[in-house]
Design a protein around this motif. Structure first.
Motif, mmCIF file in Angstrom:
data_model
loop_
_atom_site.group_PDB
_atom_site.id
_atom_site.type_symbol
_atom_site.label_atom_id
_atom_site.label_comp_id
_atom_site.label_asym_id
_atom_site.label_seq_id
_atom_site.Cartn_x
_atom_site.Cartn_y
_atom_site.Cartn_z
ATOM 1 N N GLY A 150 0.803 -1.221 0.000
ATOM 2 C CA GLY A 150 0.000 0.000 0.000
ATOM 3 C C GLY A 150 0.836 1.271 0.000
ATOM 4 O O GLY A 150 0.361 2.344 -0.386
ATOM 5 N N ARG A 151 2.082 1.145 0.445
ATOM 6 C CA ARG A 151 2.973 2.312 0.466
ATOM 7 C C ARG A 151 3.712 2.488 -0.865
ATOM 8 O O ARG A 151 4.448 3.456 -1.042
ATOM 9 N N LEU A 152 3.557 1.527 -1.766
ATOM 10 C CA LEU A 152 4.220 1.615 -3.074
ATOM 11 C C LEU A 152 3.235 2.141 -4.112
ATOM 12 O O LEU A 152 2.022 2.023 -3.947
ATOM 13 N N GLU A 153 3.773 2.738 -5.161
ATOM 14 C CA GLU A 153 2.918 3.277 -6.229
ATOM 15 C C GLU A 153 3.464 2.864 -7.580
ATOM 16 O O GLU A 153 4.677 2.684 -7.739
ATOM 17 N N SER A 154 2.572 2.777 -8.539
ATOM 18 C CA SER A 154 3.003 2.510 -9.916
ATOM 19 C C SER A 154 3.972 3.600 -10.356
ATOM 20 O O SER A 154 3.823 4.756 -9.972
ATOM 21 N N GLY A 155 4.963 3.184 -11.139
ATOM 22 C CA GLY A 155 5.939 4.144 -11.649
ATOM 23 C C GLY A 155 7.131 4.343 -10.732
ATOM 24 O O GLY A 155 8.086 5.026 -11.104
ATOM 25 N N MET A 156 7.088 3.749 -9.540
ATOM 26 C CA MET A 156 8.195 3.942 -8.585
ATOM 27 C C MET A 156 9.457 3.182 -9.006
ATOM 28 O O MET A 156 9.391 2.203 -9.746
ATOM 29 N N THR A 157 10.588 3.649 -8.476
ATOM 30 C CA THR A 157 11.855 2.928 -8.587
ATOM 31 C C THR A 157 12.055 2.140 -7.294
ATOM 32 O O THR A 157 12.110 2.727 -6.208
#
Lengths: 291, 250
Positions: free
Chosen positions: A15-22
């Motif tokens: 939940g703390r991650l998002e699409s497009g992240m490295t």
């Protein structure tokens, strides 16, 4: 007063991650990989990720699931099976849109630069090789001193998030590795805006050093955003001394990838449910093998 | 003593590649390089520093894949990187391709953007070759391995190193194969035949090589056979299970 607790669930981490992240993934090849967190990403709707990893099955699985927009790696291997089959397929079919193959030492230097908040660090490794040709964004820098030597200006591998797996952690984010090698998990955490540690066992702070020297506390809580207990969570990679690599399972995985029907069946059996379902299916697989 | 096998000759040739290295980290990739450096430490260069291939420096010289009982240090991956740039290391890597100028490829075959065969990736080859002594082990010498030009330059040969201004610590020492020993000291920094293994002709090696080999002045010598003492060490101490025959069949 105790420092705050950072205990969370696998789903909280995702939940703390998002699409497009490295996202940087710790461990090394088929060793001490945060596989429970990787499996959770496979189940999620996250997409367009830049994955930074000395890769093993983490890279193969994420590539196969179409999660990777850009891959930064120096190798991808399962060791006892030299070539990671899903990574090989993704490369040969050209399904990973952007590829950054670096030298192992450059990768280390890039993480160091990020951890030191430097834009780049110089090194010799890479000069003369096709790493410089296949990554045209890499630049060189000249020594300002009398030697005038030219170096690769290795850019910082800055991460939005790091995922690592340790043997033990406390609720605050201090964590120990008990195996032979720390790998680079502290660097991954320091290179990242947020670092999430999965571990075999959460213990109280005193428990971290009750049976091992304090030098094994690799991660300090100031580097860590979240802690999640995932027993057997590095499976099928090593998590020495808690367990070694599950070679029988790894062989089964590699064989299954070779055939579309078998691979669909593998995913249905092992990867269609949550982490608890995965571990139950793995226990079942182990029982079958001993029958 | 039974007949000397090709694998035994290869093990001694690998050992010879490390004999003048002195007190440095001998770092083998693969079975034959591991056998060769251990043989070297037990014979010509006892100062060599060896690891278990994982994270420990070995005090003794255990058989292949046996656990060492005495340790003399800790060498996790991050310290391997430290030693590479420190320079006191000689690595013997594999090579899917080697070209006329001693460049090596372990990355991919075909076009890098969409390879026909994806291999391991560059691994540490770019750093190794511009920082510490590097040799290669090729268990099957063929025109598929020895090509005019590698598809991807992972390991950097002397010519490209010089062109990139990185010749200072570039040191491609030996290429040991199942047929011969080579180096990169031919004219214009090209691959040169150093010796052919007993029973192998220069023509055979040339026929198994996809470019014209440079030849040493005054003829091509024969690779030496291992001594009786070396054969005992290879067969009875280091590799009683015959793992070397997986790479070079008897």
């Amino acid at each position: 007063m105790n420092p705050r607790s950072k205990l969370m669930s696998i789903d909280d981490v995702v939940g703390r991650l998002e699409s497009g992240m490295t996202i940087g993934i710790g461990g090394w090849g088929p060793r001490r990989k945060p596989m429970a967190l990787v499996r959770a990403i496979l189940r999620s709707d996250l997409t367009d990720l830049t994955i930074v990893s000395w890769g093993g099955a983490d890279v193969g699985l994420l590539a196969d699931a179409g999660k990777i927009r850009k891959l930064v790696y120096a190798f991808v291997s399962l060791d006892s099976i030299p070539l990671e089959p899903l990574f090989v397929r993704a490369r040969q079919e050209g399904t990973i849109p952007e590829i950054a193959e670096w030298d192992e030492g450059m990768f280390f230097t890039g993480l160091k630069a990020a951890a030191e908040r430097m834009p780049f660090l110089p090194m010799r490794g890479g000069l003369g090789s096709d790493v410089m040709v296949n990554n045209p964004d890499l630049k060189t820098v000249q020594s300002p001193y009398d030697d005038g030597e030219t170096f690769v200006a290795v850019p910082a591998l800055r991460l939005d998030a790091a995922l690592v797996h340790m043997n033990r952690a406390d609720a605050h984010g201090n964590a120990t590795y008990l195996g032979p090698d720390p790998y680079f998990d502290d660097l991954f955490c320091m290179a990242a805006d947020q670092a999430f540690v999965s571990c075999e066992q959460v213990v109280d702070t005193a428990g971290l050093t009750v049976d091992t020297p304090v030098q094994r506390v690799l991660l300090n809580r100031m580097m860590v955003s979240g802690v999640v207990e995932t027993p057997n969570g590095a499976h099928f990679t090593t998590c020495t001394p808690d367990y070694e690599r599950d070679e029988a399972f790894q062989r089964h995985y590699a064989a299954a990838t070779a055939d579309p029907e078998q691979w669909a069946a593998f995913k249905e059996r092992f990867l269609s449910g949550d982490e608890e379902a995965y571990q139950a299916a793995v226990a079942d697989f182990a029982k079958e093998a001993t029958r | 003593m039974n007949e000397i096998t090709r694998a035994d000759v290869c093990a001694a040739a690998v050992a010879d590649a490390f004999k003048d290295d002195g007190e440095i980290f001998g770092s083998p990739m693969g079975i034959m390089p591991m056998l060769g450096v251990r043989l070297c430490k037990l014979t010509s260069n006892p100062d060599l520093v060896l690891s278990d291939g994982e994270a420990m420096f070995l005090g003794g010289v255990p058989p292949l894949f046996a656990k060492g009982d005495v340790l003399e240090g800790w060498i996790p991956f991050r310290r391997v990187f430290d030693i590479i740039v420190y320079g006191k290391r000689h690595v013997m890597m594999g090579a899917t391709q080697v070209d006329r100028h001693g460049n090596q490829n372990i990355s991919a075959i075909g076009d890098f953007a969409k390879p026909t065969r994806q291999l391991l990736g560059s691994r540490g080859a770019p750093s190794n070759t511009v920082n510490n002594r590097t040799s290669y082990w090729v268990p099957r010498h063929s025109p598929r391995v020895f090509v005019e030009q590698v598809d991807v330059v992972s390991g950097v040969g002397p010519k490209r190193a010089r062109e990139a201004g990185a010749e200072k610590y570039n040191d491609i020492h030996r290429i040991v194969t199942n047929l011969a020993v080579l180096d990169v000291k031919g004219a214009d920094d090209t691959v040169r035949l150093v010796s052919v293994h007993p029973g192998v002709t220069v023509e055979e090696v040339q026929g198994a090589t996809g470019f014209e080999l440079a030849l040493p002045e005054g003829g091509v010598p024969t690779t030496r056979e291992p001594s009786e003492a070396e054969l005992v060490i290879i067969r009875e101490v280091l590799d009683p299970k015959g793992l070397r025959f997986k790479e070079v069949p008897a």
